[in-house]
Write a protein that holds these residues in place. Structure first.
Motif, short mmCIF file in Angstrom:
data_model
loop_
_atom_site.label_atom_id
_atom_site.label_comp_id
_atom_site.label_asym_id
_atom_site.label_seq_id
_atom_site.Cartn_x
_atom_site.Cartn_y
_atom_site.Cartn_z
N PRO A 95 0.84 -1.20 0.00
CA PRO A 95 0.00 0.00 0.00
C PRO A 95 0.87 1.25 0.00
O PRO A 95 1.82 1.35 0.78
CB PRO A 95 -0.80 -0.12 1.31
CG PRO A 95 -0.65 -1.55 1.74
CD PRO A 95 0.67 -2.01 1.22
N VAL A 96 0.57 2.19 -0.87
CA VAL A 96 1.37 3.40 -1.01
C VAL A 96 0.66 4.57 -0.34
O VAL A 96 -0.46 4.93 -0.71
CB VAL A 96 1.62 3.74 -2.49
CG1 VAL A 96 2.37 5.07 -2.61
CG2 VAL A 96 2.40 2.62 -3.16
N THR A 97 1.31 5.15 0.65
CA THR A 97 0.90 6.43 1.22
C THR A 97 2.17 7.26 1.37
O THR A 97 3.26 6.72 1.57
CB THR A 97 0.21 6.29 2.59
OG1 THR A 97 1.18 5.83 3.56
CG2 THR A 97 -0.94 5.29 2.53
N VAL A 98 2.02 8.56 1.30
CA VAL A 98 3.19 9.43 1.40
C VAL A 98 3.87 9.28 2.75
O VAL A 98 5.11 9.32 2.85
CB VAL A 98 2.78 10.90 1.15
CG1 VAL A 98 3.94 11.84 1.47
CG2 VAL A 98 2.35 11.08 -0.29
N LYS A 99 3.11 9.05 3.81
CA LYS A 99 3.67 8.97 5.15
C LYS A 99 4.50 7.71 5.35
O LYS A 99 5.46 7.70 6.13
CB LYS A 99 2.56 9.03 6.20
CG LYS A 99 1.90 10.40 6.31
CD LYS A 99 0.88 10.41 7.43
CE LYS A 99 0.24 11.78 7.59
NZ LYS A 99 -0.76 11.81 8.68
#
Length: 255
Positions: A61-65
């Motif tokens: 899963p890609v999130t900036v955080k």
């Protein structure tokens, strides 16, 4: 030529043989180059490679955080840097061809053709060019390859492919990828009419945005990456590379 990177082992971006414990971490690569024209001769202005960790099984899963990726940037300080930069890209491609979980590139063969002209007989450039020739199905000992122009589409500018794929780019990054802006950067660099640090940061930021966008789109297409809310490429660069590119995050213009 100037190199910008956050890698601890820049000569082995897909894993360091010097680590005391071998870790089974796979990384996919996103690659991008930016070219200017000097009287009909291609000039390599910037080359960017990003190295995004992916799982052996399943999607990340890609999130900036939570996204932590490596990057390597080669940026021209003069028109004569093209051969040296192409040789450095070749070194990365030698490893990427076999060690990357996947390689994502927009209009790969076009860039590889120009790289081959600048660095003839480079084993990485030659090998990747051969691997990218159709048919591009799975080949033993060669990493998966995805051309975001042809495999994801539409076959146009990367910003257009990203927009169609639900990954809109910040206007500041779109501007840095336009051919007119790259040509302007070349003119400013050769004429000495602008701050060379700001010019080089603008080229580096544009290439890095392209490489990261290709990695996001290619990784999702291959089910290596996934997201519910589209990640901001601008924020992803800000989070990881702000120290290398202060001009991008603390000024409003590169002109």
């Amino acid at each position: 030529m100037r190199e910008l990177t956050n890698l601890n082992w820049r000569d082995t971006p897909f894993g360091s043989s010097g680590q005391p414990v071998e870790r089974r971490i796979r990384r996919m690569a996103g690659i991008a180059t930016q070219w200017a024209d000097n009287g009909g001769e291609p000039v390599l202005m910037a080359a960017a490679m990003v190295f995004v960790p992916v799982k052996l099984i399943g999607s990340v899963p890609v999130t900036v955080k939570t996204l932590h990726y490596g990057y390597q940037l080669f940026v021209a300080e003069r028109a004569q840097d093209t051969r040296e930069m192409a040789a450095r890209v070749d070194q990365v491609l030698v490893q990427a061809r076999k060690d990357a979980a996947a390689v994502a590139w927009h209009n790969a063969l076009d860039d590889l053709h120009s790289l081959a002209a600048a660095h003839p007989h480079g084993p990485g450039i030659q090998g990747m060019t051969e691997a990218w020739q159709p048919p591009r199905g799975k080949q033993r000992g060669i990493t998966a390859r995805i051309d975001t122009a042809r495999d994801v589409g539409p076959d146009g500018l990367l910003a257009e492919t990203a927009q169609a794929g639900g990954l809109p780019l910040d206007e500041r990054l779109r501007e840095l990828q336009e051919q007119g802006r790259i040509q302007q950067a070349f003119a400013e660099l050769t004429a000495g009419t602008a701050d060379p640090d700001i010019v080089m940061q603008s080229m580096a930021a544009g290439a890095l945005a392209q490489a990261l966008t290709a990695a996001f789109l290619g990784g999702r297409h291959l089910d290596l990456l996934t997201w519910t809310t589209a990640p901001s490429v601008y924020d992803a660069i800000n989070t990881v590379a702000w120290g290398s590119l202060p001009g991008l995050f603390f000024t409003t213009s590169f002109s």
